[in-house]
Design a protein around this motif. Structure first.
Motif, short mmCIF file in Angstrom:
data_model
loop_
_atom_site.label_atom_id
_atom_site.label_comp_id
_atom_site.label_asym_id
_atom_site.label_seq_id
_atom_site.Cartn_x
_atom_site.Cartn_y
_atom_site.Cartn_z
N ARG A 1 -14.49 21.97 22.92
CA ARG A 1 -14.66 22.50 24.37
C ARG A 1 -15.21 24.01 24.15
NH1 ARG A 1 -9.75 19.63 27.38
NH2 ARG A 1 -10.62 17.44 27.42
N ILE A 2 -14.71 24.76 23.60
CA ILE A 2 -15.02 26.28 23.59
C ILE A 2 -16.61 26.40 23.01
CG2 ILE A 2 -14.47 28.47 22.68
CD1 ILE A 2 -11.50 27.63 22.41
N LEU A 3 -16.54 25.67 21.89
CA LEU A 3 -17.98 25.76 21.12
C LEU A 3 -19.29 25.00 22.09
CD1 LEU A 3 -16.86 25.25 17.63
CD2 LEU A 3 -17.63 27.39 18.77
N GLN A 4 -18.65 23.99 22.58
CA GLN A 4 -19.72 23.00 23.59
C GLN A 4 -20.30 24.11 24.88
OE1 GLN A 4 -17.56 20.20 25.68
NE2 GLN A 4 -19.22 19.07 25.92
N SER A 5 -19.22 24.83 25.32
CA SER A 5 -19.77 25.56 26.54
C SER A 5 -18.53 26.34 26.88
CB SER A 5 -20.45 24.94 27.53
OG SER A 5 -20.50 25.65 28.72
N CYS A 6 -18.52 27.57 27.21
CA CYS A 6 -17.45 28.54 27.74
C CYS A 6 -17.67 29.82 27.99
CB CYS A 6 -16.35 28.66 26.25
SG CYS A 6 -14.93 29.42 26.71
N ASN A 7 -17.50 29.95 29.34
CA ASN A 7 -17.69 31.29 29.83
C ASN A 7 -16.67 32.08 30.13
OD1 ASN A 7 -19.87 29.04 31.54
ND2 ASN A 7 -20.96 30.78 30.55
N VAL A 8 -15.61 31.30 30.28
CA VAL A 8 -14.08 32.03 30.71
C VAL A 8 -13.06 31.51 30.01
CG1 VAL A 8 -12.54 32.42 32.57
CG2 VAL A 8 -14.93 32.62 33.25
N LEU A 9 -12.52 32.03 29.01
CA LEU A 9 -11.41 31.80 28.21
C LEU A 9 -10.18 32.15 28.65
CD1 LEU A 9 -10.97 29.59 25.78
CD2 LEU A 9 -11.11 31.67 24.28
N VAL A 10 -9.15 31.30 28.91
CA VAL A 10 -7.96 31.82 29.25
C VAL A 10 -6.72 31.30 28.07
CG1 VAL A 10 -5.97 31.80 30.89
CG2 VAL A 10 -8.27 31.56 31.62
N ALA A 11 -6.27 32.18 27.61
CA ALA A 11 -5.55 32.04 26.33
C ALA A 11 -4.09 32.68 26.00
CB ALA A 11 -6.38 32.73 25.18
N THR A 12 -3.56 31.90 25.37
CA THR A 12 -2.33 32.46 24.96
C THR A 12 -2.58 33.38 23.57
OG1 THR A 12 -1.29 30.51 24.05
CG2 THR A 12 -0.59 31.35 26.23
N PRO A 13 -1.77 34.51 23.12
CA PRO A 13 -2.03 35.29 21.89
C PRO A 13 -2.16 34.34 20.66
CG PRO A 13 -0.59 36.49 23.17
CD PRO A 13 -0.56 35.10 23.88
N GLY A 14 -0.90 33.75 20.34
CA GLY A 14 -1.02 33.01 19.17
C GLY A 14 -2.16 32.09 18.96
N ARG A 15 -2.24 31.25 19.75
CA ARG A 15 -3.35 30.27 19.83
C ARG A 15 -4.88 30.80 19.71
NH1 ARG A 15 -4.22 24.48 20.31
NH2 ARG A 15 -2.26 24.28 19.51
N LEU A 16 -5.05 31.84 20.43
CA LEU A 16 -6.22 32.63 20.30
C LEU A 16 -6.56 32.93 19.17
CD1 LEU A 16 -8.75 33.57 21.87
CD2 LEU A 16 -7.23 35.61 22.55
N LEU A 17 -5.60 33.61 18.35
CA LEU A 17 -5.69 34.24 16.87
C LEU A 17 -6.10 32.86 16.09
CD1 LEU A 17 -3.05 36.88 16.18
CD2 LEU A 17 -5.42 36.86 15.76
N ASP A 18 -5.45 31.77 16.12
CA ASP A 18 -5.59 30.35 15.44
C ASP A 18 -7.32 30.26 15.58
OD1 ASP A 18 -3.01 30.38 14.62
OD2 ASP A 18 -2.69 28.75 15.92
N HIS A 19 -7.69 30.10 16.70
CA HIS A 19 -9.07 29.94 16.89
C HIS A 19 -10.09 30.80 16.40
CE1 HIS A 19 -8.73 26.34 19.36
NE2 HIS A 19 -7.89 26.83 20.20
N MET A 20 -9.61 32.28 16.52
CA MET A 20 -10.54 33.32 15.93
C MET A 20 -10.66 33.27 14.41
SD MET A 20 -9.37 36.43 18.21
CE MET A 20 -10.65 37.08 19.34
#
Ligand SMILES: Nc1ncnc2c1ncn2[C@@H]1O[C@H](COP(=O)(O)OP(=O)(O)OP(=O)(O)O)[C@@H](O)[C@H]1O
Length: 569
Positions: free
Chosen positions: A200-219
């Motif tokens: 979903r993020i790679l499809q289209s994402c203008n606003v991302l709401v995240a928790t720190p751990g999962r965000l780091l995983d995605h990064m």
């Protein structure tokens, strides 16, 4: 940091009703200050003005504000906020007036100023909209959408300490963008399907709401990292929680992976109802030097709402606490036909215990339990059901203490001392939101009474007698509980209060003696529950008299003994 900022006019606090029903009763609300302190530790109010507001009847009680207060419609034609956003706020969300924190921050946060700000305002006063509105305006101004850019570019990243809060913020952002078809709000939170999130993020994402751990995983994924290449706004909601010991390492790592702040002209915003000293020390992670500190909480005033009665119930011993919980809920039931209570317990196992007790009584409304040991799908279901419920009891840990906006919570009951002062304030803030009524009940044992007396000395508690008439009922329920469950509750109790030994002025022996009494009298354990040797070591209780220490089970000896046991909330 900036020097104090002063505005020339008084603004009154409060919320204008969605339905213009007749006023029901008058009350005072918190004071507003226009300026931040030049000190780094506290906001200095220039005007601390108390006003009378009026509660409105209806599903969500709300408060009128004088007509001279800042209105969203005043922004029409100003070119500051997109007219469609204003229409969404006034027509779809039905908000006519800005709350004090919204009025106090809007101009600084909106383009073209886009100042970096640290913002403090009391719980339930609309901080989410205060940061979303300017950040979404930046997104709209710069037209970041996939069609234009070819691949998705995130304009706004909001980081939240909990998954539930992240979901709530994402819903609010989606609501605000409902009239725009080309912008997408996505989530990156733990406990859910990571691949699906990534798609979903790679499809289209203008606003991302995240928790720190999962965000780091995605990064770790270069493609996801690339979506942050022109990040315009970074918000830390519940900033003091995110910047404390538990999260700051992950946060540093996240920020280090983002493009250089100056190069992309990224705006930073930190929001919280409580701003502890460590926030100022860590704010430079997200904010540029010279940032503004805007607080609507007058210096020296407790961060809790003055209009919210805070009852203090003292019981003689830990084994009476369960009965006192039942007693205060029964009292609640006598006062209201429908009532929504949140009971905060110190640990997941203690939440299970109180939740179990209350759920076994036939005169209680539906009871649900929420803590971090419960699966995410269940947590989400529980949160949604409680949000929609008219009458219900939710027994929870601090996992929902911050930011969660459940409508119509009549009472917050805190059972036992919280981990710190901030936790008390945020938990209490789950009631009396958006100008609504509510009250807090704090149940402590005599041994814990140092906490309200010293740690919460700014708060004026109303002493309230304990009703422990349910002692026999509680004992009967505890007696038939699973022995292993009771042993876990005992262990969790010891682990939690071990962290507060200093406050109690207890030795380890005294802690264990109190814990054992709780096990025998409160949990109806015939014998002191045994604890595995390695767990005793981890708790720092090795060699303490009174414990029944048993060898580690075979799994433990292979190094996995205590997995899933500790004191997670
Ligand atoms: N201008 C407004 N008028 C009326 N209601 C509003 C307005 N702004 C926000 N609200 C409502 O007020 C409630 C509380 O808002 P919000 O959750 O943003 O509070 P908060 O300050 O972030 O609280 P916390 O400190 O607990 O996180 C929400 O239900 C929100 O929809």
């Amino acid at each position: 940091m900036d020097q104090p900022r002063h505005s020339n006019h008084h603004r009154r606090r409060g919320f204008r009703g969605k339905n213009n029903t007749r006023p029901r009763r008058a009350r005072t609300d918190e004071s507003r200050t226009d300026a931040a302190s030049s000190q780094t530790t506290a906001a200095a109010p220039r005007q601390a003005q108390q006003e009378e507001d009026t509660v409105m009847t209806g599903a969500t009680p709300e408060v009128t504000v004088p007509l001279d207060d800042a209105k969203f419609s005043d922004l029409k034609g100003s070119n500051l906020v997109h007219p469609t956003l204003i229409e969404t706020i006034t027509n779809d969300l039905n908000f006519s007036h800005m709350t004090p924190v919204q009025a106090a921050t809007l101009h600084d946060l909106l383009p073209p100023s886009r100042s970096d700000c640290l913002v403090q305002a009391k719980t339930g006063t609309g901080k989410t909209l205060a940061f979303l509105l300017p950040a979404l305006q930046t997104l709209i101004t710069n037209h970041r959408n996939q069609a234009e850019r070819g691949s998705p570019a995130v304009s706004l990243l909001v980081i939240s300490p909990t998954r539930e809060l992240a979901m709530q913020i994402a819903t609010e952002a989606t609501n605000l963008l409902q009239r725009f078809s080309n912008f997408h709000v996505r989530l990156a939170i733990g406990g859910t399907n990571k691949d699906q999130e990534e798609r979903r993020i790679l499809q289209s994402c203008n606003v991302l709401v995240a928790t720190p751990g999962r965000l780091l995983d995605h990064m770790a994924n270069e493609d996801v990292l690339y979506t942050f290449r022109s990040l315009e706004t970074l918000v830390l909601d519940e900033a003091d929680r995110l910047l404390d010991m538990g999260f700051s390492k992950a946060l540093r790592e996240i920020v280090s992976k983002l493009p250089n702040k100056k190069e992309v002209n990224r705006q930073g915003m930190l929001f919280s109802a409580t701003i502890a000293q460590h926030v100022h020390q860590a704010a430079d992670l997200v904010l540029s030097p010279g940032y503004k500190f805007i607080s609507t909480v007058p210096a020296g005033e407790a961060n809790t709402h003055q209009r919210v009665p805070q009852l203090l119930i003292k019981v003689d011993k830990f084994s009476s606490v369960g009965a006192a919980v039942v007693g205060c809920i029964r009292e609640e039931a006598k006062q209201h036909q429908d009532f929504k209570v949140i009971i905060f317990a110190p640990t997941a196992h203690l939440a299970d215990f109180y939740g179990h007790i209350v759920s076994q009584l036939s005169d209680m409304p539906p009871v649900s339990i929420l803590h971090s040991r419960i699966s995410q799908s269940r947590r989400t279901k529980t949160t949604n059901e409680y949000r929609d419920a008219k009458s219900a009891i939710l027994v929870a840990t601090d996992v929902i203490a911050r930011g969660m906006d459940f409508p119509g919570v009549t009472t917050v009951v805190q059972v036992g001392i919280p981990s710190d002062k901030e936790s008390y304030i945020h938990r209490l803030g789950r009631t009396a939101r958006a100008g609504a009524e509510g009250r807090g009940i704090f149940i402590v044992t005599e041994a814990e009474s140092w906490f309200p007396r010293w740690t919460l000395k700014e708060i004026t508690f109303i002493p309230h007698p304990a009703d422990v008439s349910a002692l026999a009922e509680v004992e009967a329920i505890a007696t038939v509980m699973d022995e292993t469950d009771r042993a876990r509750i005992y262990q969790a109790w010891l682990g939690y209060y071990k962290n507060h030994l200093k406050g109690f002025k207890w030795t380890n022996e005294e802690l264990v003696a109190q814990g054992n009494t709780f096990a025998h009298e409160g949990l109806a354990c015939p014998e002191t529950p045994p604890i595995a040797k390695s767990t005793v070591g981890k708790m720092g209780l090795k060699g303490t008299r009174g414990l029944v220490v048993v060898p580690d089970p075979p799994r433990a000896r292979s190094g996995r003994a205590t997995r899933g046991r500790g004191n997670r909330s």
